[in-house]
Enzyme design. Structure first.
Site, PDB file in Angstrom:
ATOM      1  N   ASP A   1     -16.101 -23.334  -8.337  1.00  0.00           N
ATOM      2  CA  ASP A   1     -15.733 -24.365  -9.314  1.00  0.00           C
ATOM      3  C   ASP A   1     -16.719 -24.469 -10.471  1.00  0.00           C
ATOM      4  O   ASP A   1     -16.944 -25.554 -11.019  1.00  0.00           O
ATOM      5  CB  ASP A   1     -15.574 -25.735  -8.616  1.00  0.00           C
TER       6      ASP A   1
ATOM      7  N   LYS B   1     -15.113 -20.867 -13.922  1.00  0.00           N
ATOM      8  CA  LYS B   1     -14.824 -19.434 -14.133  1.00  0.00           C
ATOM      9  C   LYS B   1     -13.557 -19.254 -14.968  1.00  0.00           C
ATOM     10  O   LYS B   1     -13.523 -18.462 -15.904  1.00  0.00           O
ATOM     11  CB  LYS B   1     -14.620 -18.727 -12.767  1.00  0.00           C
TER      12      LYS B   1
ATOM     13  N   GLY C   1      -9.008 -22.578  -6.940  1.00  0.00           N
ATOM     14  CA  GLY C   1      -8.356 -23.529  -7.846  1.00  0.00           C
ATOM     15  C   GLY C   1      -8.974 -23.309  -9.211  1.00  0.00           C
ATOM     16  O   GLY C   1     -10.114 -23.679  -9.437  1.00  0.00           O
ATOM     17  N   HIS C   2      -8.251 -22.635 -10.090  1.00  0.00           N
ATOM     18  CA  HIS C   2      -8.796 -22.243 -11.386  1.00  0.00           C
ATOM     19  C   HIS C   2      -8.095 -23.023 -12.494  1.00  0.00           C
ATOM     20  O   HIS C   2      -6.893 -22.865 -12.698  1.00  0.00           O
ATOM     21  CB  HIS C   2      -8.635 -20.733 -11.581  1.00  0.00           C
TER      22      HIS C   2
ATOM     23  N   GLN D   1     -13.976 -18.035  -5.822  1.00  0.00           N
ATOM     24  CA  GLN D   1     -15.114 -18.531  -5.019  1.00  0.00           C
ATOM     25  C   GLN D   1     -16.421 -18.153  -5.726  1.00  0.00           C
ATOM     26  O   GLN D   1     -16.441 -18.146  -6.937  1.00  0.00           O
ATOM     27  CB  GLN D   1     -15.050 -17.982  -3.578  1.00  0.00           C
TER      28      GLN D   1
HETATM   29  P1  GDP Z   1     -13.319 -22.462 -11.301  1.00  0.00           P
HETATM   30  O1  GDP Z   1     -12.788 -22.541  -9.918  1.00  0.00           O
HETATM   31  O2  GDP Z   1     -14.680 -21.839 -11.352  1.00  0.00           O
HETATM   32  O3  GDP Z   1     -12.374 -21.792 -12.267  1.00  0.00           O
HETATM   33  O4  GDP Z   1     -13.525 -23.959 -11.808  1.00  0.00           O
HETATM   34  P2  GDP Z   1     -12.495 -25.197 -11.611  1.00  0.00           P
HETATM   35  O5  GDP Z   1     -11.365 -24.982 -12.547  1.00  0.00           O
HETATM   36  O6  GDP Z   1     -12.195 -25.392 -10.177  1.00  0.00           O
HETATM   37  O7  GDP Z   1     -13.407 -26.422 -12.016  1.00  0.00           O
HETATM   38  C1  GDP Z   1     -14.019 -26.519 -13.266  1.00  0.00           C
HETATM   39  C2  GDP Z   1     -13.529 -27.807 -13.958  1.00  0.00           C
HETATM   40  O8  GDP Z   1     -14.363 -28.082 -15.057  1.00  0.00           O
HETATM   41  C3  GDP Z   1     -12.137 -27.688 -14.524  1.00  0.00           C
HETATM   42  O9  GDP Z   1     -11.510 -28.934 -14.480  1.00  0.00           O
HETATM   43  C4  GDP Z   1     -12.378 -27.248 -15.976  1.00  0.00           C
HETATM   44  O10 GDP Z   1     -11.331 -27.655 -16.851  1.00  0.00           O
HETATM   45  C5  GDP Z   1     -13.634 -28.002 -16.283  1.00  0.00           C
HETATM   46  N1  GDP Z   1     -14.556 -27.343 -17.223  1.00  0.00           N
HETATM   47  C6  GDP Z   1     -14.860 -26.032 -17.354  1.00  0.00           C
HETATM   48  N2  GDP Z   1     -15.848 -25.863 -18.258  1.00  0.00           N
HETATM   49  C7  GDP Z   1     -16.172 -27.094 -18.708  1.00  0.00           C
HETATM   50  C8  GDP Z   1     -17.140 -27.582 -19.632  1.00  0.00           C
HETATM   51  O11 GDP Z   1     -17.932 -26.846 -20.214  1.00  0.00           O
HETATM   52  N3  GDP Z   1     -17.178 -28.949 -19.818  1.00  0.00           N
HETATM   53  C9  GDP Z   1     -16.339 -29.809 -19.171  1.00  0.00           C
HETATM   54  N4  GDP Z   1     -16.442 -31.105 -19.410  1.00  0.00           N
HETATM   55  N5  GDP Z   1     -15.425 -29.364 -18.293  1.00  0.00           N
HETATM   56  C10 GDP Z   1     -15.348 -28.035 -18.063  1.00  0.00           C
HETATM   57  P1  IMO Z   2     -12.802 -21.416  -6.709  1.00  0.00           P
HETATM   58  O1  IMO Z   2     -12.309 -20.006  -6.987  1.00  0.00           O
HETATM   59  C1  IMO Z   2     -15.026 -24.054  -4.066  1.00  0.00           C
HETATM   60  C2  IMO Z   2     -14.893 -23.117   0.211  1.00  0.00           C
HETATM   61  C3  IMO Z   2     -14.203 -24.119   1.129  1.00  0.00           C
HETATM   62  C4  IMO Z   2     -15.033 -23.915   2.392  1.00  0.00           C
HETATM   63  C5  IMO Z   2     -15.312 -22.425   2.371  1.00  0.00           C
HETATM   64  C6  IMO Z   2     -14.378 -21.595   3.242  1.00  0.00           C
HETATM   65  O2  IMO Z   2     -11.931 -22.484  -7.229  1.00  0.00           O
HETATM   66  O3  IMO Z   2     -14.242 -21.525  -7.128  1.00  0.00           O
HETATM   67  P2  IMO Z   2     -11.832 -20.851   2.972  1.00  0.00           P
HETATM   68  O4  IMO Z   2     -10.590 -21.644   2.838  1.00  0.00           O
HETATM   69  O5  IMO Z   2     -12.096 -19.915   1.837  1.00  0.00           O
HETATM   70  O6  IMO Z   2     -11.937 -20.144   4.290  1.00  0.00           O
HETATM   71  O7  IMO Z   2     -13.030 -21.951   2.970  1.00  0.00           O
HETATM   72  O8  IMO Z   2     -15.197 -22.018   1.034  1.00  0.00           O
HETATM   73  N1  IMO Z   2     -14.073 -22.633  -0.919  1.00  0.00           N
HETATM   74  C7  IMO Z   2     -14.252 -23.006  -2.187  1.00  0.00           C
HETATM   75  N2  IMO Z   2     -15.086 -23.912  -2.737  1.00  0.00           N
HETATM   76  N3  IMO Z   2     -14.234 -23.321  -4.868  1.00  0.00           N
HETATM   77  C8  IMO Z   2     -13.411 -22.382  -4.349  1.00  0.00           C
HETATM   78  O9  IMO Z   2     -12.698 -21.532  -5.116  1.00  0.00           O
HETATM   79  C9  IMO Z   2     -13.360 -22.221  -2.954  1.00  0.00           C
HETATM   80  N4  IMO Z   2     -12.655 -21.441  -2.109  1.00  0.00           N
HETATM   81  C10 IMO Z   2     -13.108 -21.691  -0.878  1.00  0.00           C
HETATM   82  O10 IMO Z   2     -14.288 -25.424   0.623  1.00  0.00           O
HETATM   83  O11 IMO Z   2     -16.262 -24.583   2.255  1.00  0.00           O
HETATM   84 MG    MG Z   3     -12.091 -24.028  -8.559  1.00  0.00          MG
END
Ligand code: GDP
Ligand code: IMO
Ligand code: MG
Length: 423
Positions: free
Chosen positions: A13, A16, A40-41, A222
């Site tokens: 999270d 990416k 969750g992207h 991840q």
């Molecule tokens: P990922 O799994 O690495 O793709 O990240 P997620 O999408 O799960 O979580 C990142 C969250 O931060 C999302 O809600 C993005 O829209 C938000 N986000 C990403 N970059 C920035 C930033 O530079 N500033 C802010 N405020 N939000 C951001």
């Molecule tokens: P993104 O791509 C954050 C964590 C789960 C758990 C561990 C193992 O959005 O960054 P799993 O279901 O993969 O066997 O769970 O990994 N986990 C993540 N945490 N972001 C993710 O993906 C994750 N995908 C799995 O919370 O701790």
């Molecule tokens: Mg994510």
């Protein structure tokens, strides 16, 4: 530089997807290389927010071919739900290619995930319960069913029935649920038919694209410290998110890759159990969660907050051969009077040389912090590095100094254009 990898450097999270969406503009192919719908992207384009689990984050550009590589485990109900949702919002997914070698997830994988977590009790991993670990386990046990298997409908039907029957015996012995085998077979035969036009020899497709001088972007899910080998085992996922996994998960070779962008949040979060040296349990942690909206997109769980940890980031730079860092969510720290950064670990008053090879020890370390003064103003509108407040620049420069890798992108907001790109 034809092949770039985007990799998470913390526990996921990091933002990416936002950076992939940004970089995808100059690429012709975006390929996921591991993980599944545990990811969750989030991508924000204008007023529209999209949460992707399986479809690569480059899908928003019509010039990009999105690819689900062989290293991904694919849950067909989720994939088609996602495609339907995107198409209903005007995003075309017909260009998507799914590797014939990618393994499929079935309901018994989710059932095993649930039993395993329940049996672990308070030692549970805190998985997303999506069946990811069991699906990769079946791949390693050499009993998995792959996307390419749908090409022969009759054989696919038999494979699903045989596996379901075998898995039912194991689930019954473990006290797990009873599968409705006929229903599962019918459902997956239909899903398999729908998958057929998307199934592709993506390995040769990617190599051909490379030969035509196209730019390829490999999307990690991840992150480094959730890596099955290098993460905080057993509190990890079941694949190799590190950049090395991009080769195994796409069929490209190590020499094909020239740019490796590590994504780090300006602080740290983690979902699920496991050690977290710079974790913040008090009010300041709540403030990060509130302002940063740190709740999982997949499970809705509150993410555990903490300060930026440069011991981890330095180790991530080694594990991934990072050529650059994107530092995201800097804006979330706008109102913090002091910004702490972990620069070392101590155990019993003795400093460790680096990131330890032992999760038990990691759980015991005392972080050593550097306190930087906050900048106390919004950085959201900043687009040029020179316009960042000096206190924010000090943070960026501390990262570069400590990790030895340039910070080339700084995130100042969720939207595509809300970042500082350093030339
Ligand atoms: P990922 O799994 O690495 O793709 O990240 P997620 O999408 O799960 O979580 C990142 C969250 O931060 C999302 O809600 C993005 O829209 C938000 N986000 C990403 N970059 C920035 C930033 O530079 N500033 C802010 N405020 N939000 C951001
Ligand atoms: P993104 O791509 C954050 C964590 C789960 C758990 C561990 C193992 O959005 O960054 P799993 O279901 O993969 O066997 O769970 O990994 N986990 C993540 N945490 N972001 C993710 O993906 C994750 N995908 C799995 O919370 O701790
Ligand atoms: Mg994510």
């Amino acid at each position: 530089m034809p092949v770039s990898v985007v990799v998470g450097t913390q526990w996921g999270d990091e933002g990416k997807a936002k950076i992939i969406d940004l970089l995808a503009e100059s690429h012709q192919v975006v390929a996921r290389y591991q993980g599944g719908h545990n990811a969750g992207h989030t991508v924000v384009v204008g007023n529209e927010k999209y949460a992707l689990q399986l479809v690569p984050s480059g899908v928003f550009y019509s010039h990009v071919t999105p690819v689900i590589g062989n290293g991904v485990v694919v849950d067909l109900p989720t994939l088609f739900k996602e495609i339907d949702t995107l198409e209903s919002r005007g995003i075309t997914c017909s260009r998507l290619k799914v590797s014939s070698l990618a393994h499929l997830i079935f309901p018994w994988h989710q059932a095993h995930d649930a039993i395993s977590e329940s049996n672990l009790g308070e030692n549970k991993i805190g998985t997303t319960l999506k069946g990811i670990g069991p699906a990769y386990a079946d791949k390693s046990r050499r009993v998995g069913i792959r996307a390419g298997d749908v090409r022969d409908a009759a054989r696919f039907k038999q494979l699903v029935r045989d596996r379901a029957t075998a898995e039912q015996k194991i689930l019954t012995a473990l006290g797990g649920e009873t599968l409705n085998i006929d229903e599962i077979v019918d459902k997956f035969v239909a899903l398999g038919q729908r998958l057929k036009p998307y199934v592709f020899d993506t390995v040769n497709f990617l190599h051909d694209a490379l030969e035509h001088n196209e730019n390829l972007l490999l999307e990690g899910a991840q992150a480094t410290f959730l890596d099955i080998d290098h993460g905080t085992y057993p509190f990890v996922t079941s694949s190799n998110p590190i950049a090395g996994g991009a080769c195994a998960g796409t069929g490209l070779g190590p020499r094909d890759i020239s740019r490796i962008v590590g994504i780090a949040k300006a602080y740290t979060t983690r979902v699920g159990s496991g050690p977290f040296p710079s974790e913040l349990l008090g009010e300041l942690g709540d403030k990060i969660v509130d302002i940063g909206r740190e709740f999982g997109t997949v499970t809705g769980r509150r993410r555990r907050p903490g300060w930026l940890d440069l011991v981890m980031l330095r180790h991530a730079a080694r594990l991934n051969s990072l050529t650059e860092i994107a530092l995201t969510k800097l804006d979330i720290l706008d109102t913090f009077k002091v910004v702490r950064v972990c620069v070392g670990y101590e155990v019993n008053g003795k400093e460790l040389a680096g990131y330890p090879d032992d999760s038990q020890l990691l759980a015991q370390v005392q972080p050593k912090y550097v306190d930087l003064p906050g900048w106390n103003k919004s950085v959201s509108a900043v687009r040029n590095y020179s316009d960042l407040p000096p206190q924010a620049k000090a943070l960026v420069e501390l990262v570069e100094q400590h990790v030895g890798v340039p910070v080339t992108i700084i995130g100042v907001g969720p939207e595509r254009n809300e970042c500082v790109v350093r030339k």
